[in-house]
Design an enzyme around this catalytic site. Structure first.
Site: not given
Ligand code: NAD
Length: 427
Positions: A148, A257
């Site tokens: 993403e 990130c």
């Molecule tokens: P986040 O912490 O906002 O969300 C992750 C969610 O996953 C949380 O709500 C958590 O409760 C849930 N979770 C954790 N373990 C779980 C499980 N076993 N089963 C179900 N739910 C579970 O994280 P995010 O910012 O959305 O990032 C997610 C991924 O996407 C990461 O790898 C990040 O590097 C990547 N990413 C993030 C962004 C960004 O801007 N935030 C952009 C691109 C990629």
């Protein structure tokens, strides 16, 4: 389809895919988040997301659960969007991905395509395949990497209008099934192998972080030779080979990130016996860049002990309340350690910041922060700071020292107004 992880990426993906007409179930292990989502309350700030979530929930296309047994059986796709934070030695901690993969396997009642959106070390797709195979002997999952690229603050817009969609899989036919989901976006779709897709995400973030550390290094040189880094960046950016994005000198990158992803890529390289000199320099420059504003402050005020310092902005960038790896945290802690009294205002992040920085005094607007302050530091370039009533700010301040960590004001204009002004990379 199921989206595992209802955070910034998972919820945005779910909102957009349901808005495109798909039936989507969001699964999160955090029961309180799920409970809030069911009541259309989002646990973080992202412009426009609330409305899309509400619209699709009401239309019956979007729902929320904590149960894998509710979300996975019958689904054709399960997206993984769980967190992959920094782990030991800078390596990505993929334990949430592993746990989610196991839970998916245990709930599967037929073939499934697992689409990984989490940013993960190269080879994690294979690890997910192995975990699923180990925990479900009856049904097979095909794992696809679909990194993403959305940015917090413009997540919906970025998801719906991506520069490209990257899909990596061992079997092209599986990648093509995932590609079909993205066809309505009319964006370029790059189909590749799974390792390359995983690497594209790290390489992209590392490159953007490199641009930021590069311009911050240029800023340090510019200051010494009496050049203006803002105009230098403009002059560079007009060259189409260079472009103007991610060339803003300032306090350095933060957020959930860039910091962790550059470190994770460096750790991957080391694991394969390659020392990544450029990535190491990018990390070091960024770490030190946070100290530049504190040095400037000391230069203007002398000792910081007993001084009242106001921070304008706390989130790692504007239009989000995300405090993960926000430079404001390090800056506030250094100031507090040097005996300063620190107060702050942010349009969205105060609630999250309060839990991280209990010694900081949080105030309801920039003018209360300015009142009696010995100095202000612009930490986050929220638009509302660009048009402050600077006459009022100066009148309220004890001493009119302003450290502009994001170069949002014009140095000559600020001096004319009577401020002791310091930007980054410009005199
Ligand atoms: P986040 O912490 O906002 O969300 C992750 C969610 O996953 C949380 O709500 C958590 O409760 C849930 N979770 C954790 N373990 C779980 C499980 N076993 N089963 C179900 N739910 C579970 O994280 P995010 O910012 O959305 O990032 C997610 C991924 O996407 C990461 O790898 C990040 O590097 C990547 N990413 C993030 C962004 C960004 O801007 N935030 C952009 C691109 C990629």
């Amino acid at each position: 389809m199921a989206i595992v992880g209802g955070g910034y990426v998972g919820l945005t993906t779910a909102a957009c895919l349901s808005d495109l007409g798909n039936e989507v179930v969001v699964l999160d292990i955090d029961a309180s988040k799920v409970e809030q989502l069911r009541r259309h309350r989002i646990h973080f700030y992202e412009p426009g997301l609330q409305e899309v979530v509400e619209r699709n929930t009401r239309a019956g296309r979007l729902s929320f659960t904590t149960s894998y047994d509710e979300a996975i059986p019958g689904a054709e796709f399960a997206f993984l969007a769980v967190s992959t934070p920094e782990g030991e030695g800078g390596q990505a901690d993929v334990s949430a991905v592993e746990k989610a993969a196991r839970s998916i396997a245990e709930a599967m009642d037929g073939p499934l395509i697992v689409v990984n959106k989490s940013t993960v070390p190269i080879g994690t797709g294979d690890l997910v395949s192995e975990i699923v195979a180990r925990h479900n002997e009856d049904h097979k999952a095909q794992v696809v990497s679909n990194p993403e690229f959305l940015r917090e603050g413009s997540a919906l817009q970025d998801f719906m209008n991506p520069d490209r969609v990257v899909i990596g899989a061992h079997e092209r036919s599986v990648a093509e099934l995932v590609a079909k989901l993205y066809e309505p976006l009319e964006a370029p779709i790059l189909l590749t192998d799974i390792y390359t897709a995983e690497m594209i995400k790290y390489a992209s973030n590392a490159f953007l972080a490199t641009r930021i550390s590069f311009i911050n290094e240029i800023a340090r040189i510019a200051e010494r030779v009496n050049a203006d880094v803002k105009v230098v960046a403009e002059g560079m950016g007009l060259d189409r080979r260079i472009g103007s994005h991610y060339l803003d000198a300032g306090i350095g990158y933060g957020g959930s990130c860039f910091p962790k992803d550059v470190k994770a890529l460096a750790a991957i390289a080391e694991q394969y016996d390659y020392h990544p000199e450029l990535l190491t320099a990018v990390i070091d420059i960024n770490r030190d860049q946070r100290l530049v504003v504190v040095d400037k402050l000391e230069d203007c005020l002398g000792k910081l002990s007993g001084q009242v310092i106001g921070l304008l902005g706390l989130s790692f960038k504007p239009n989000t309340d995300d405090m993960r790896e926000a430079p404001s945290i390090d800056i506030a802690r250094i100031l507090l350690a040097r005996g300063a009294n620190v107060r702050a205002y942010d349009p969205a992040a105060i609630e999250k910041a309060r839990a991280i920085l209990p010694e900081v005094d949080f105030l309801p607007d920039p003018y209360s922060v300015a009142e009696g302050a010995d100095a202000l530091i612009v930490v986050t370039e929220w638009n509302e700071f660009r048009n402050l009533d600077l006459v009022r700010i100066k009148r309220l301040m004890g001493r009119p020292v302003l450290i502009d960590g994001r170069n949002i004001y014009d140095p000559a204009d600020m001096r004319e107004r009577g401020f002791v002004y310091r930007g980054i990379g410009r005199n």
